[in-house]
Scaffold this motif. Sequence first.
Motif, PDB file in Angstrom:
ATOM      1  N   UNK A 184      13.786   7.076   4.660  1.00  0.00           N
ATOM      2  CA  UNK A 184      13.331   8.452   4.881  1.00  0.00           C
ATOM      3  C   UNK A 184      14.500   9.342   5.264  1.00  0.00           C
ATOM      4  N   UNK A 244      10.432   6.555   0.758  1.00  0.00           N
ATOM      5  CA  UNK A 244      10.119   5.456   1.683  1.00  0.00           C
ATOM      6  C   UNK A 244       9.286   4.381   0.993  1.00  0.00           C
ATOM      7  N   UNK A 300       8.181  10.749   1.230  1.00  0.00           N
ATOM      8  CA  UNK A 300       7.174   9.720   0.979  1.00  0.00           C
ATOM      9  C   UNK A 300       7.552   8.832  -0.194  1.00  0.00           C
ATOM     10  N   UNK A 329       1.340  10.302  -4.543  1.00  0.00           N
ATOM     11  CA  UNK A 329       1.785  11.607  -4.052  1.00  0.00           C
ATOM     12  C   UNK A 329       2.847  12.197  -4.972  1.00  0.00           C
ATOM     13  N   UNK A 381      -2.931   8.249   4.027  1.00  0.00           N
ATOM     14  CA  UNK A 381      -2.017   8.793   5.034  1.00  0.00           C
ATOM     15  C   UNK A 381      -1.132   7.721   5.662  1.00  0.00           C
ATOM     16  N   UNK A 382      -0.732   6.724   4.877  1.00  0.00           N
ATOM     17  CA  UNK A 382       0.157   5.702   5.412  1.00  0.00           C
ATOM     18  C   UNK A 382       1.558   6.249   5.697  1.00  0.00           C
ATOM     19  N   UNK A 383       2.006   7.141   4.831  1.00  0.00           N
ATOM     20  CA  UNK A 383       3.379   7.623   4.924  1.00  0.00           C
ATOM     21  C   UNK A 383       3.410   8.956   5.648  1.00  0.00           C
ATOM     22  N   UNK A 384       4.101   9.010   6.748  1.00  0.00           N
ATOM     23  CA  UNK A 384       4.192  10.261   7.502  1.00  0.00           C
ATOM     24  C   UNK A 384       5.494  10.309   8.276  1.00  0.00           C
ATOM     25  N   UNK A 429       0.825  -1.195   0.000  1.00  0.00           N
ATOM     26  CA  UNK A 429       0.000   0.000   0.000  1.00  0.00           C
ATOM     27  C   UNK A 429       0.871   1.261   0.000  1.00  0.00           C
ATOM     28  N   UNK A 430       2.008   1.183   0.726  1.00  0.00           N
ATOM     29  CA  UNK A 430       2.875   2.351   0.833  1.00  0.00           C
ATOM     30  C   UNK A 430       3.447   2.747  -0.521  1.00  0.00           C
ATOM     31  N   UNK A 441       0.801   4.510  -2.540  1.00  0.00           N
ATOM     32  CA  UNK A 441       0.541   5.850  -2.024  1.00  0.00           C
ATOM     33  C   UNK A 441       1.678   6.805  -2.381  1.00  0.00           C
TER      34      UNK A 441
END
Lengths: 492, 101
Positions: free
Chosen positions: A300, A234, A231, A161, B97-100, A153-154, A157
């Motif tokens: 990150x 990572x 983001x 972004x 909002x998984x990545x923060x 999922x990351x 995402x």
Amino acid sequence: MVGASELWQQMRYLMPEGLLLCAGLVILLFDLVVKKGRSLYPLAMLATAGAAALALLPLESSEPLFFGMIQSDAFARYFKVFSALAGFLVVLMSMDYKPLPARFVGEYLGILVLALAAIMLLAESTNLLMIFLSLEFLSLSSYILVGFLRNDKKSKEASLKYFLFGAMCTAVMLYGFALLYGASGSLDLPAIKAAFANRQNTPLTCLAMLFILAGFGFKVAMVPFHAWVPDAYEGAPTPITAFLSVGSKAGGFAVLLRVFFTVFPGLDYHPYWLAVVGVLAVFTMTVGNVIACSQDNLKRLLGYSSIAQAGYVLLGFVVMDGRFTQPAVMIYLLAYLFMNLGAFVVVIVIANTTGQEEIDDLAGLSERSPLLAWSMFIFLLSLAGVPPLGGWIGKYYIFATLVKGYLEGLSGGNLMLWFAVALAVNSVIAAYYYFRIVKAMFFEHARERMARPVVGGPLLTALYVSLILTFAVGLWPQPFLNWVSRMALPLL
Amino acid sequence: MGPTLDQMLVLSAALFGIGMIGTIVRRSTIAVFMSIELMLNAANLAILAFGRAHGVMEGGILVFVVMTVAAVEVGVGLAILVALFYFRDSTNLDEIDQLKG
């Protein structure tokens, strides 16, 4: 008019990217036939190595090619070698990257090889149309590569972004191109330069410059266009993170150098440029370094560190003087290529062993695998700019450029001295978080049941190549410096 | 006689501004895509207006290229969005909002 046979003659200047484009398409085709994607790795390695060899051939043309779209000069050749070399190492790193689904390796390699060709085209474009096309080519392939982990999922995402941010910056940049076209009446960089010769700075050209800086700043991860970096870094597959941090960043710097060295020197804009770029560069490195201090995820952390590194390189642009700026930026990027890719090799090995990429996963690495721990130590020292490693040479030249600008009494020299001080202060902040990693590796004990990391052949090769070249650029910088200054853009 | 250069530039700047605000304010990913398209087309309009003022054709070709690339961009963007939609039945940016950190 240029005839067909002449165009065919000009094709030989495009051999490296031609090879990569063909290889990329062949890999995508083979992928449909061959079910085992892993067998395509040798093809990708051969293509990148071949492209590097072709780019090393001294085949240059001072004439504009393809109706003025492309200028295949020494400067472009430098970035071709750079991109092919980075691509070769990234392919090596991908071979042992476990999360990559074996079924999609073919697509992955095909798109990666095409993205490398896009960097090459970006470095040699001399027309706003061609710059836009190759920048989008690179961006679109990067968006796909970042989201390549299907079940993660990351990764998805991060890709979204990156895409949204990138598309917005591209639109702003295109508006900048429109304004530049309006101010000069041409899309061709030399023609724009001629139109600007001895002309006063107008609000229109200032606005165009700022808008264009948004598009290129996005590629090199300049504050305030850096929001995508942590983001995307990572979430992306780690070899792609490494690719973004060196490959697409170098492409951004190449086009930044070319556009701002060919188009704008005619205008009397130096004071504005100095203030805008200098302040942005200082912000870039400060934001990157300060936020990196509080990161626990290695990718990150290296992402924020790469923002900071972009800030150091941008400082070289403050002194808009061809003699200093170009060699400093180019040698920095070369050193950065090896030390950063090397650090990511270690991250991949760790992620393969423990399944995640936190600093804690490095605990006691010196007991589990001294080779990895010491290599990571070297790469981090180099990133921090400790002599006698590659990163130090890069930082030294950026620093020297600023000081030279001050001593030679260029306008705004006092500001340059302050920028040099900011660079020194930032190097100290950076040392803090690099040494957090060192502390985890050498002074903390491994948690129980932490496996010994196993380094396979391809990763080991990438590790050794990065290690040797990080040392080489630092210990014997002269051949590299001579090469880099030969490859700089001709002075105006 | 068509519109003057100034009129076209004002329209283009307005479209660009609307698009820019849209990308920042709207929370639906689809609406953000549309805002980005608006910004690209604002740039296209500016290029055509400047081209007419200068009496050169080059810009027209760039506009065609931009239109094509914009279509490709939407293709990639929607593909990414669909892939993300599998995990989460929403296209709202606030919920991604998984990545923060």
